[in-house]
Motif scaffolding. Structure first.
Motif, mmCIF file in Angstrom:
data_model
loop_
_atom_site.group_PDB
_atom_site.id
_atom_site.type_symbol
_atom_site.label_atom_id
_atom_site.label_comp_id
_atom_site.label_asym_id
_atom_site.label_seq_id
_atom_site.Cartn_x
_atom_site.Cartn_y
_atom_site.Cartn_z
ATOM 1 N N SER A 148 86.307 -88.371 -44.156
ATOM 2 C CA SER A 148 87.133 -87.342 -44.390
ATOM 3 C C SER A 148 88.640 -87.969 -44.077
ATOM 4 C CB SER A 148 86.893 -86.198 -43.344
ATOM 5 O OG SER A 148 85.776 -85.449 -43.757
ATOM 6 N N THR A 149 88.563 -89.013 -43.083
ATOM 7 C CA THR A 149 89.643 -89.437 -42.670
ATOM 8 C C THR A 149 90.268 -90.156 -43.908
ATOM 9 O OG1 THR A 149 89.422 -89.849 -40.611
ATOM 10 C CG2 THR A 149 90.978 -91.157 -41.407
ATOM 11 N N LEU A 150 89.246 -90.744 -44.696
ATOM 12 C CA LEU A 150 89.750 -91.502 -45.942
ATOM 13 C C LEU A 150 90.378 -90.734 -46.991
ATOM 14 C CD1 LEU A 150 89.749 -94.189 -48.109
ATOM 15 C CD2 LEU A 150 87.642 -93.542 -48.491
ATOM 16 N N LEU A 151 89.630 -89.568 -47.323
ATOM 17 C CA LEU A 151 90.202 -88.474 -48.181
ATOM 18 C C LEU A 151 91.659 -87.877 -47.536
ATOM 19 C CD1 LEU A 151 87.290 -86.257 -49.491
ATOM 20 C CD2 LEU A 151 88.279 -88.637 -50.338
ATOM 21 N N LYS A 152 91.842 -87.583 -46.320
ATOM 22 C CA LYS A 152 93.027 -87.200 -45.940
ATOM 23 C C LYS A 152 93.931 -88.179 -46.192
ATOM 24 C CE LYS A 152 91.004 -84.346 -42.528
ATOM 25 N NZ LYS A 152 90.865 -84.103 -40.844
ATOM 26 N N SER A 153 93.857 -89.612 -45.919
ATOM 27 C CA SER A 153 94.729 -90.542 -46.238
ATOM 28 C C SER A 153 95.187 -90.482 -47.685
ATOM 29 C CB SER A 153 94.449 -91.756 -45.775
ATOM 30 O OG SER A 153 94.177 -91.854 -44.555
ATOM 31 N N ILE A 154 94.036 -90.478 -48.577
ATOM 32 C CA ILE A 154 94.687 -90.607 -50.078
ATOM 33 C C ILE A 154 95.420 -89.185 -50.437
ATOM 34 C CG2 ILE A 154 93.544 -90.358 -52.363
ATOM 35 C CD1 ILE A 154 90.989 -91.831 -51.302
ATOM 36 N N ALA A 155 95.167 -87.989 -49.900
ATOM 37 C CA ALA A 155 95.809 -86.870 -50.284
ATOM 38 C C ALA A 155 97.169 -86.744 -49.524
ATOM 39 C CB ALA A 155 94.918 -85.706 -49.612
ATOM 40 N N GLY A 166 96.731 -90.640 -33.510
ATOM 41 C CA GLY A 166 97.701 -90.964 -32.336
ATOM 42 C C GLY A 166 97.190 -92.561 -32.011
ATOM 43 N N ASP A 167 96.682 -92.620 -30.961
ATOM 44 C CA ASP A 167 96.460 -94.080 -30.646
ATOM 45 C C ASP A 167 94.833 -94.435 -31.001
ATOM 46 O OD1 ASP A 167 98.803 -94.411 -29.258
ATOM 47 O OD2 ASP A 167 97.974 -93.893 -27.386
ATOM 48 N N PHE A 168 94.301 -93.565 -31.572
ATOM 49 C CA PHE A 168 92.845 -93.814 -32.073
ATOM 50 C C PHE A 168 92.715 -94.117 -33.461
ATOM 51 C CE2 PHE A 168 88.912 -92.284 -34.165
ATOM 52 C CZ PHE A 168 87.926 -93.089 -33.480
ATOM 53 N N GLN A 169 92.197 -95.467 -33.588
ATOM 54 C CA GLN A 169 91.797 -95.892 -34.938
ATOM 55 C C GLN A 169 90.780 -95.356 -35.631
ATOM 56 O OE1 GLN A 169 92.886 -100.244 -35.597
ATOM 57 N NE2 GLN A 169 92.640 -100.139 -37.739
ATOM 58 N N ALA A 170 90.949 -94.638 -36.966
ATOM 59 C CA ALA A 170 89.582 -94.418 -37.495
ATOM 60 C C ALA A 170 89.149 -95.179 -38.672
ATOM 61 C CB ALA A 170 89.873 -92.696 -37.949
ATOM 62 N N LEU A 171 90.266 -95.590 -39.242
ATOM 63 C CA LEU A 171 89.833 -96.570 -40.356
ATOM 64 C C LEU A 171 90.256 -97.919 -40.263
ATOM 65 C CD1 LEU A 171 90.705 -94.457 -43.739
ATOM 66 C CD2 LEU A 171 88.267 -94.835 -42.418
ATOM 67 N N GLY A 194 88.080 -85.479 -68.256
ATOM 68 C CA GLY A 194 89.037 -86.604 -67.933
ATOM 69 C C GLY A 194 89.451 -86.750 -66.609
ATOM 70 N N VAL A 195 88.660 -85.919 -65.553
ATOM 71 C CA VAL A 195 89.180 -85.773 -64.178
ATOM 72 C C VAL A 195 88.014 -86.882 -63.454
ATOM 73 C CG1 VAL A 195 89.003 -84.314 -62.162
ATOM 74 C CG2 VAL A 195 89.575 -83.454 -64.411
ATOM 75 N N ALA A 196 88.668 -87.601 -62.676
ATOM 76 C CA ALA A 196 87.658 -88.653 -61.981
ATOM 77 C C ALA A 196 87.451 -87.881 -60.637
ATOM 78 C CB ALA A 196 88.522 -89.952 -61.650
ATOM 79 N N ILE A 197 86.510 -88.323 -59.834
ATOM 80 C CA ILE A 197 85.982 -87.481 -58.722
ATOM 81 C C ILE A 197 85.524 -88.562 -57.906
ATOM 82 C CG2 ILE A 197 84.209 -85.865 -57.886
ATOM 83 C CD1 ILE A 197 83.626 -84.858 -60.577
ATOM 84 N N VAL A 198 86.005 -88.174 -56.435
ATOM 85 C CA VAL A 198 85.382 -88.759 -55.239
ATOM 86 C C VAL A 198 84.894 -87.759 -54.408
ATOM 87 C CG1 VAL A 198 85.992 -89.972 -53.168
ATOM 88 C CG2 VAL A 198 87.308 -90.473 -55.163
ATOM 89 N N LEU A 199 83.437 -88.165 -54.039
ATOM 90 C CA LEU A 199 82.443 -87.064 -53.501
ATOM 91 C C LEU A 199 82.224 -87.791 -51.829
ATOM 92 C CD1 LEU A 199 79.915 -86.458 -56.096
ATOM 93 C CD2 LEU A 199 81.527 -84.790 -55.355
ATOM 94 N N VAL A 200 82.740 -87.089 -51.090
ATOM 95 C CA VAL A 200 82.020 -87.391 -49.709
ATOM 96 C C VAL A 200 81.295 -86.267 -49.464
ATOM 97 C CG1 VAL A 200 82.919 -86.885 -47.221
ATOM 98 C CG2 VAL A 200 84.667 -88.380 -48.740
ATOM 99 N N VAL A 235 92.764 -98.586 -53.150
ATOM 100 C CA VAL A 235 93.082 -98.463 -51.588
ATOM 101 C C VAL A 235 92.838 -99.905 -51.087
ATOM 102 C CG1 VAL A 235 92.324 -97.466 -49.219
ATOM 103 C CG2 VAL A 235 92.092 -96.166 -51.370
ATOM 104 N N ARG A 236 93.824 -100.418 -50.534
ATOM 105 C CA ARG A 236 93.626 -101.977 -50.043
ATOM 106 C C ARG A 236 94.271 -101.902 -48.301
ATOM 107 N NH1 ARG A 236 91.360 -102.319 -54.028
ATOM 108 N NH2 ARG A 236 92.003 -103.234 -55.859
ATOM 109 N N ALA A 237 92.981 -102.419 -47.681
ATOM 110 C CA ALA A 237 93.293 -102.831 -46.313
ATOM 111 C C ALA A 237 93.931 -101.607 -45.693
ATOM 112 C CB ALA A 237 93.888 -103.884 -46.230
ATOM 113 N N LEU A 238 93.291 -100.277 -45.837
ATOM 114 C CA LEU A 238 93.794 -99.184 -45.424
ATOM 115 C C LEU A 238 93.584 -99.025 -43.790
ATOM 116 C CD1 LEU A 238 95.333 -96.345 -45.530
ATOM 117 C CD2 LEU A 238 93.156 -95.457 -46.220
#
Length: 239
Positions: free
Chosen positions: A50-57, A21-26, A190-196, A13-16
Motif C-alpha cells: 500500500s505504501t508503494l501505491l500511495k507513493s505512486i499516487a 516519519g522516521d520509519f522507512q517502509a520502502l 487502454g487502461v493499465a492496471i496495478v493490482l495490490v 519506479v526507480r530506487a524508491l
C-alpha cells in the motif's frame, strides 16, 4: 537480427525510498508498468504494497525522479496533480462517501474532466448493477457492489493507469471472481492496471507480470506465467 527495442514504460519506479516519519517502509524499490498491461504487487501484510501505491499516487512524497509517468517525473507532485496526469487510485477500504448516492460518488470521480472512454454510461455497462442502483446510498450496497463503485469512480477519471489496493479484501470468492471478470474490459479500453492483492492465485490469473515485496524490497519479479508456486512462496515468506 537484433530484437526491436522495448517501448519506454508507462510507469517507472526507480530506487524508491518511502518513510512514515522516521520509519522507512520502502528501500530502493524499482518496478515498471507498460501501457495496457496488468501488474500484480503481492506480499504479506506490512511488506510495503500500500505504501508503494500511495507513493505512486502522490499521497507520500518522494524525490521527483524516483517515479516517472509517461516519461515525466512525478515523484514530487501532490496527489491532485498526479491524478490530473492520468493515475487513479482505488483505495483499500473503498473510501466511498456514505452520504452520497452511487451516482454522486461516480460523478466525483469525473470531476477532472479528462477525455476518454469512461463516463456514466460506460461504467454502467461495465457494472450493470450500479446502473440499477444509481440512486441508492452507497452504504445500502453489498460489499462487492461498493467495491464496484470504487473501481467505477476511478475509471470516471479516465486514467491511463488504475491502481487497485486490495480489491478482494473481505469479499466472498464468487464476488471476487465477478469483479476480476471485468478487468479484461478495462485493459481493453487502454487502461493499465496495478493490482495490490493478497489473493495470489486470483491475481496471477489476471496479470502479465508480478512483483513480490518483502519488508519494503522487491523479493521476486517476473512474468506471471513463468513463476511457480514454490518460487512465489519462497519470496512471499522469505524462506
Amino acid at each position: 537480427m537484433s530484437e526491436a527495442p522495448q517501448p519506454a514504460p508507462l510507469l517507472a519506479v526507480r530506487a524508491l525510498d518511502a518513510f512514515y516519519g522516521d520509519f522507512q517502509a520502502l528501500f530502493g524499490l524499482s518496478m515498471e508498468v507498460r501501457a495496457g498491461e496488468a501488474v500484480a504487487v503481492i506480499g504479506a501484510n506490512g511488506a510495503g504494497k500500500s505504501t508503494l501505491l500511495k507513493s505512486i499516487a502522490g499521497l507520500l512524497r518522494s524525490r521527483p525522479d524516483a517515479i516517472t509517468f509517461a516519461g515525466e517525473p512525478i515523484g514530487g507532485l501532490p496527489a491532485h496533480a498526479v491524478a490530473a496526469r492520468g493515475i487513479a487510485l482505488v483505495p483499500e477500504g473503498r473510501g466511498l462517501f456514505p452520504s452520497l448516492t452511487v451516482e454522486e460518488n461516480l460523478l466525483i470521480g469525473g470531476q477532472l474532466n479528462r477525455s476518454g472512454p469512461w463516463n456514466l454510461s460506460s461504467v454502467y455497462d461495465l457494472f450493470p448493477v450500479l446502473g440499477e442502483r444509481r440512486a441508492m446510498p452507497s452504504t445500502a450496497l453489498s460489499g462487492g457492489q461498493q467495491q464496484m463503485v470504487a473501481i467505477a469512480r476511478g475509471l470516471m477519471a479516465n486514467p491511463k493507469l488504475l491502481l487497485c489496493d486490495e480489491i478482494s479484501l473481505g469479499l466472498a470468492p464468487i464476488v471476487v471472481r465477478d469483479i476480476y471478470a471485468r478487468l479484461p474490459a478495462i485493459l481493453g479500453a487502454g487502461v493499465a492496471i496495478v493490482l495490490v492483492e493478497q489473493d495470489v492465485v486470483q491475481a496471477l490469473k489476471a496479470v502479465q507480470r508480478v512483483y513480490c515485496l518483502q519488508e519494503g524490497r522487491v523479493a521476486l519479479a517476473g512474468a506471471a506465467k513463468d513463476l511457480t508456486r514454490e518460487t512465489i512462496a519462497a519470496a512471499y515468506f522469505g524462506v
